[in-house]
Structure formats: C-alpha cells, structure tokens
Design a protein around this motif. Sequence first.
Motif, mmCIF file in Angstrom:
data_model
loop_
_atom_site.group_PDB
_atom_site.id
_atom_site.type_symbol
_atom_site.label_atom_id
_atom_site.label_comp_id
_atom_site.label_asym_id
_atom_site.label_seq_id
_atom_site.Cartn_x
_atom_site.Cartn_y
_atom_site.Cartn_z
ATOM 1 N N UNK A 130 -2.879 6.042 -6.012
ATOM 2 C CA UNK A 130 -2.942 6.228 -4.567
ATOM 3 C C UNK A 130 -2.947 7.723 -4.296
ATOM 4 N N UNK A 131 -4.014 8.213 -3.697
ATOM 5 C CA UNK A 131 -4.056 9.625 -3.339
ATOM 6 C C UNK A 131 -3.830 9.830 -1.849
ATOM 7 N N UNK A 132 -3.820 8.754 -1.096
ATOM 8 C CA UNK A 132 -3.552 8.839 0.338
ATOM 9 C C UNK A 132 -2.092 8.613 0.627
ATOM 10 N N UNK A 133 -1.685 7.363 0.673
ATOM 11 C CA UNK A 133 -0.300 7.027 0.962
ATOM 12 C C UNK A 133 0.037 5.666 0.402
ATOM 13 N N UNK A 134 1.277 5.266 0.583
ATOM 14 C CA UNK A 134 1.773 3.997 0.061
ATOM 15 C C UNK A 134 2.480 3.243 1.181
ATOM 16 N N UNK A 135 2.139 1.980 1.347
ATOM 17 C CA UNK A 135 2.846 1.076 2.239
ATOM 18 C C UNK A 135 3.573 0.080 1.342
ATOM 19 N N UNK A 136 4.889 0.218 1.246
ATOM 20 C CA UNK A 136 5.695 -0.624 0.372
ATOM 21 C C UNK A 136 6.560 -1.539 1.233
ATOM 22 N N UNK A 137 6.395 -2.843 1.077
ATOM 23 C CA UNK A 137 7.156 -3.815 1.842
ATOM 24 C C UNK A 137 8.221 -4.447 0.951
ATOM 25 N N UNK A 138 9.433 -4.523 1.453
ATOM 26 C CA UNK A 138 10.536 -5.177 0.752
ATOM 27 C C UNK A 138 10.843 -6.454 1.509
#
Length: 175
Positions: A130-138
Amino acid sequence: NDFVMGMGAITDVIEVTGEAPLVDVTSTVTGMTVNTDDFNARVPVGREATQIALMAPSTVNSDRRFNSEYTPGQELVAMSGSSPAENAYQVNGLNITNFRNGLGSTFVPFEFVQELQIKTGGYEAEYGRATGGVVNMVTKSGTNSFRGSASVYYRPESLQEQQPNTYFAYNQDET
C-alpha cells in the motif's frame, strides 16, 4: 532550662497525577483511530468505512465515476496524494482489497465493525503493498451473554430521485 528537640514523624505526601499526551511523539503514523459506535453517535456520517476515512487527514474523495462502476455502495478515497488503487483494506489483519482491479474492498457490514483505523502515512511495514493508505477494520467481539441489535433503513419513494441517471457513462437500467 534546657529544651530538647526530638525527631518528629515525616508527614509529607507527594501525589503525582498526569495524563497521556495529546500527541504521541514515539509514533510516525498519521491518520486516526475511531470507535465506530461512539463516532456515529456524535458525527452524522454514512454507514460505510470509507465515509469515516474521508475525515482523516490528507484524504480526498476520488473521481466519482469509478465509485459506482467498480465498488457499488462504496466511496473511493485517495490518501496522501496517491490514487485510490494504491490503498489497502483489511479486516482484523486480513487483506480484503479488491484484487481484480485494486479499487476498494469487499463489502463489510458496518454493524460488524468496532474500531476503524485509518493510516495515511508513516505506517508499519506489516501493511505492505500500500503506497496510499490503509483502512483497517477491527470487528466486534462476542460475549457470553445473549444480546443483539437490529437496523431498519427506510427510504420513502417520495424522497427518491425519479429522473433517469444521465450523468454517468452507464445509465441505470430502465424497464
């Protein structure tokens, strides 16, 4: 008359109180982490992870023509100057990015999400590719007690658009 001074007991009390600093100077990660229930109770946003991601620093909404074509019901987010195809979407560490075209992720019911982490830069190497961003859901965790919830969505026809969609390249199917 001689006065004798004896040793007394020490009664000084030192109480130290402190709070966590507002800025974590040990981390290079930019972005935000929110508890979805608390956040939705305070801020009126759509019930989709990328709606909250658009509130993180250095995020903008992408070109709208891609939203309906590739990921129905999901907005695409450009993070840190990169295109929406350079983001990674994860649920509990499992990559759910759309592998076919790299745009968006598979659908995750918002009621399952307890915490949402939006990482827009300086994040750890574990979020590779990922060179943009990360959306991490818990996801929410269970308990030993029985509980549940229900959601009802109502869209009266009087509040819906009646004109055909002529803005996008692919019009809605009219029967």
